[in-house]
Scaffold this motif. Structure first.
Motif, PDB file in Angstrom:
ATOM      1  N   ASP A   1       0.921  -1.165   0.014  1.00 15.84           N
ATOM      2  CA  ASP A   1      -0.010   0.057   0.116  1.00 15.84           C
ATOM      3  C   ASP A   1       0.910   1.178  -0.051  1.00 15.84           C
ATOM      4  O   ASP A   1       0.549   2.256  -0.607  1.00 15.84           O
ATOM      5  CB  ASP A   1      -0.974   0.070   1.243  1.00 15.84           C
ATOM      6  CG  ASP A   1      -2.109  -1.127   1.079  1.00 15.84           C
ATOM      7  OD1 ASP A   1      -2.213  -1.631  -0.220  1.00 15.84           O
ATOM      8  OD2 ASP A   1      -2.774  -1.295   2.074  1.00 15.84           O
ATOM      9  N   VAL A   2       2.129   1.239   0.742  1.00 16.81           N
ATOM     10  CA  VAL A   2       2.691   2.350   0.943  1.00 16.81           C
ATOM     11  C   VAL A   2       3.525   2.519  -0.190  1.00 16.81           C
ATOM     12  O   VAL A   2       3.753   3.812  -0.839  1.00 16.81           O
ATOM     13  CB  VAL A   2       3.729   2.394   2.002  1.00 16.81           C
ATOM     14  CG1 VAL A   2       4.758   3.548   2.113  1.00 16.81           C
ATOM     15  CG2 VAL A   2       2.967   2.511   3.520  1.00 16.81           C
ATOM     16  N   ALA A   3       4.019   1.532  -0.978  1.00 18.22           N
ATOM     17  CA  ALA A   3       4.690   1.723  -2.421  1.00 18.22           C
ATOM     18  C   ALA A   3       3.743   2.364  -3.330  1.00 18.22           C
ATOM     19  O   ALA A   3       4.135   3.148  -4.290  1.00 18.22           O
ATOM     20  CB  ALA A   3       5.182   0.504  -2.666  1.00 18.22           C
ATOM     21  N   ARG A   4       2.515   1.654  -3.287  1.00 16.10           N
ATOM     22  CA  ARG A   4       1.422   2.128  -4.340  1.00 16.10           C
ATOM     23  C   ARG A   4       1.307   3.821  -4.223  1.00 16.10           C
ATOM     24  O   ARG A   4       1.129   4.290  -5.118  1.00 16.10           O
ATOM     25  CB  ARG A   4       0.262   1.439  -4.260  1.00 16.10           C
ATOM     26  CG  ARG A   4      -0.696   1.880  -5.272  1.00 16.10           C
ATOM     27  CD  ARG A   4      -2.211   0.898  -5.165  1.00 16.10           C
ATOM     28  NE  ARG A   4      -1.936  -0.532  -5.086  1.00 16.10           N
ATOM     29  CZ  ARG A   4      -2.128  -1.213  -4.139  1.00 16.10           C
ATOM     30  NH1 ARG A   4      -2.953  -0.977  -3.146  1.00 16.10           N
ATOM     31  NH2 ARG A   4      -2.122  -2.265  -4.448  1.00 16.10           N
TER      32      ARG A   4
ATOM     33  N   ARG B   1      -0.226  12.715  -8.200  1.00 15.72           N
ATOM     34  CA  ARG B   1      -1.641  12.438  -8.716  1.00 15.72           C
ATOM     35  C   ARG B   1      -2.817  12.046  -7.662  1.00 15.72           C
ATOM     36  O   ARG B   1      -3.901  11.868  -7.714  1.00 15.72           O
ATOM     37  CB  ARG B   1      -1.623  11.022  -9.488  1.00 15.72           C
ATOM     38  CG  ARG B   1      -0.742  11.511 -10.678  1.00 15.72           C
ATOM     39  CD  ARG B   1      -0.936  10.389 -11.831  1.00 15.72           C
ATOM     40  NE  ARG B   1       0.104   9.471 -11.208  1.00 15.72           N
ATOM     41  CZ  ARG B   1       0.526   8.131 -11.774  1.00 15.72           C
ATOM     42  NH1 ARG B   1      -0.214   7.596 -12.626  1.00 15.72           N
ATOM     43  NH2 ARG B   1       1.393   7.482 -10.927  1.00 15.72           N
ATOM     44  N   ARG B   2      -2.237  11.623  -6.303  1.00 12.17           N
ATOM     45  CA  ARG B   2      -3.022  11.274  -5.219  1.00 12.17           C
ATOM     46  C   ARG B   2      -2.669  12.410  -4.206  1.00 12.17           C
ATOM     47  O   ARG B   2      -1.595  12.741  -3.782  1.00 12.17           O
ATOM     48  CB  ARG B   2      -2.629  10.013  -4.669  1.00 12.17           C
ATOM     49  CG  ARG B   2      -3.455   9.402  -3.574  1.00 12.17           C
ATOM     50  CD  ARG B   2      -3.194   7.717  -3.456  1.00 12.17           C
ATOM     51  NE  ARG B   2      -4.187   7.271  -2.456  1.00 12.17           N
ATOM     52  CZ  ARG B   2      -3.962   7.338  -1.216  1.00 12.17           C
ATOM     53  NH1 ARG B   2      -3.126   7.859  -0.727  1.00 12.17           N
ATOM     54  NH2 ARG B   2      -5.097   6.577  -0.631  1.00 12.17           N
ATOM     55  N   PRO B   3      -3.791  12.969  -3.509  1.00 10.21           N
ATOM     56  CA  PRO B   3      -3.883  13.966  -2.485  1.00 10.21           C
ATOM     57  C   PRO B   3      -3.163  13.345  -1.256  1.00 10.21           C
ATOM     58  O   PRO B   3      -3.447  12.017  -0.973  1.00 10.21           O
ATOM     59  CB  PRO B   3      -5.104  14.564  -2.177  1.00 10.21           C
ATOM     60  CG  PRO B   3      -6.057  13.469  -2.614  1.00 10.21           C
ATOM     61  CD  PRO B   3      -5.264  12.793  -3.881  1.00 10.21           C
TER      62      PRO B   3
ATOM     63  N   PRO C   1       4.775  -0.224   7.944  1.00 12.43           N
ATOM     64  CA  PRO C   1       5.015   0.668   7.227  1.00 12.43           C
ATOM     65  C   PRO C   1       3.716   1.521   7.020  1.00 12.43           C
ATOM     66  O   PRO C   1       2.584   1.002   6.959  1.00 12.43           O
ATOM     67  CB  PRO C   1       5.280   0.184   5.814  1.00 12.43           C
ATOM     68  CG  PRO C   1       5.996  -1.097   5.975  1.00 12.43           C
ATOM     69  CD  PRO C   1       5.199  -1.527   7.316  1.00 12.43           C
ATOM     70  N   GLY C   2       3.910   3.017   6.998  1.00  9.00           N
ATOM     71  CA  GLY C   2       2.594   3.818   7.287  1.00  9.00           C
ATOM     72  C   GLY C   2       2.114   4.048   8.385  1.00  9.00           C
ATOM     73  O   GLY C   2       1.152   5.043   8.585  1.00  9.00           O
TER      74      GLY C   2
ATOM     75  N   ASP D   1      -1.405   7.139   5.475  1.00  8.80           N
ATOM     76  CA  ASP D   1      -2.781   7.260   4.688  1.00  8.80           C
ATOM     77  C   ASP D   1      -3.934   7.254   5.454  1.00  8.80           C
ATOM     78  O   ASP D   1      -4.659   6.125   5.490  1.00  8.80           O
ATOM     79  CB  ASP D   1      -2.670   6.065   3.728  1.00  8.80           C
ATOM     80  CG  ASP D   1      -3.665   6.051   2.465  1.00  8.80           C
ATOM     81  OD1 ASP D   1      -4.163   7.405   2.122  1.00  8.80           O
ATOM     82  OD2 ASP D   1      -4.176   5.202   2.111  1.00  8.80           O
ATOM     83  N   LEU D   2      -4.444   8.350   6.207  1.00 10.01           N
ATOM     84  CA  LEU D   2      -5.511   8.222   7.226  1.00 10.01           C
ATOM     85  C   LEU D   2      -6.603   8.676   6.167  1.00 10.01           C
ATOM     86  O   LEU D   2      -7.046   9.927   6.148  1.00 10.01           O
ATOM     87  CB  LEU D   2      -5.137   9.146   8.373  1.00 10.01           C
ATOM     88  CG  LEU D   2      -6.223   9.525   9.199  1.00 10.01           C
ATOM     89  CD1 LEU D   2      -6.303   7.865   9.732  1.00 10.01           C
ATOM     90  CD2 LEU D   2      -5.645  10.239  10.359  1.00 10.01           C
TER      91      LEU D   2
END
Length: 161
Positions: free
Chosen positions: A76-79, A86-88, A117-118, A137-138
């Motif tokens: 998920d973190v790599a993505r 492109r992603r906020p 991670p994250g 990624d909250l």
């Protein structure tokens, strides 16, 4: 004998790690043993409390759960990082009330959350029993709340309390 080797498993683990990181020779074994003995004596001086495990059978489930979550979180973190601008950015802090009180279980939860991670364990307020957590990624706080309460805290309480 227990004064010289207060923590034999710790001593053996440190000597083994020393030999794996250096070379297998008599000199390195002696140096590794000396370092391990000093570390074990330092540990004994701290007088740590011995953890009391109530449910040994759940340790495997905890390990599998944590390893699965670490792999999933790495992906998920790599993505997120590869998507770039492109992603906020949705990182943030959240406070989670914990029912967990055992010091060993709290330390293990801190290691689990920081190793994943994250997420990062930032603070624990013992008087209020609250954890301050940073999440990379909250998007949904309720999802994180449920994840920590049901997936980790509940399992750790069954094992330790």
């Amino acid at each position: 004998m227990s004064r010289v080797f207060p923590y034999p498993l710790l001593t053996a683990s440190l000597v083994t790690m020393w030999l794996l990181l250096t070379s297998f020779s008599l000199g390195q074994f002696i140096v590794g043993l000396a370092v391990a003995l000093v570390a074990a004596q330092g540990m004994a001086a701290l007088h740590p409390s011995k953890p009391r495990l109530r449910r040994w059978d759940l340790i495997g489930k905890l390990v599998v759960t944590v390893l699965y979550d670490i792999v999933r979180s790495n992906i998920d973190v790599a993505r997120i990082l590869l998507q770039g601008s492109r992603r906020p950015n949705t990182s943030g802090f959240m406070t989670i009330p914990l029912e967990l009180r055992d010091p060993t279980a709290l330390a293990l939860l801190a290691v689990i959350l920081t190793a994943t991670p994250g997420t990062a364990w930032l603070d624990y307020n013992a008087s209020r029993g609250t954890l301050l957590l940073h999440v990379f990624d909250l998007v949904d706080e309720e999802t994180w709340y449920e994840l920590i309460k049901t997936r980790y805290e509940h399992l750790l309480m069954e094992i330790f309390e």
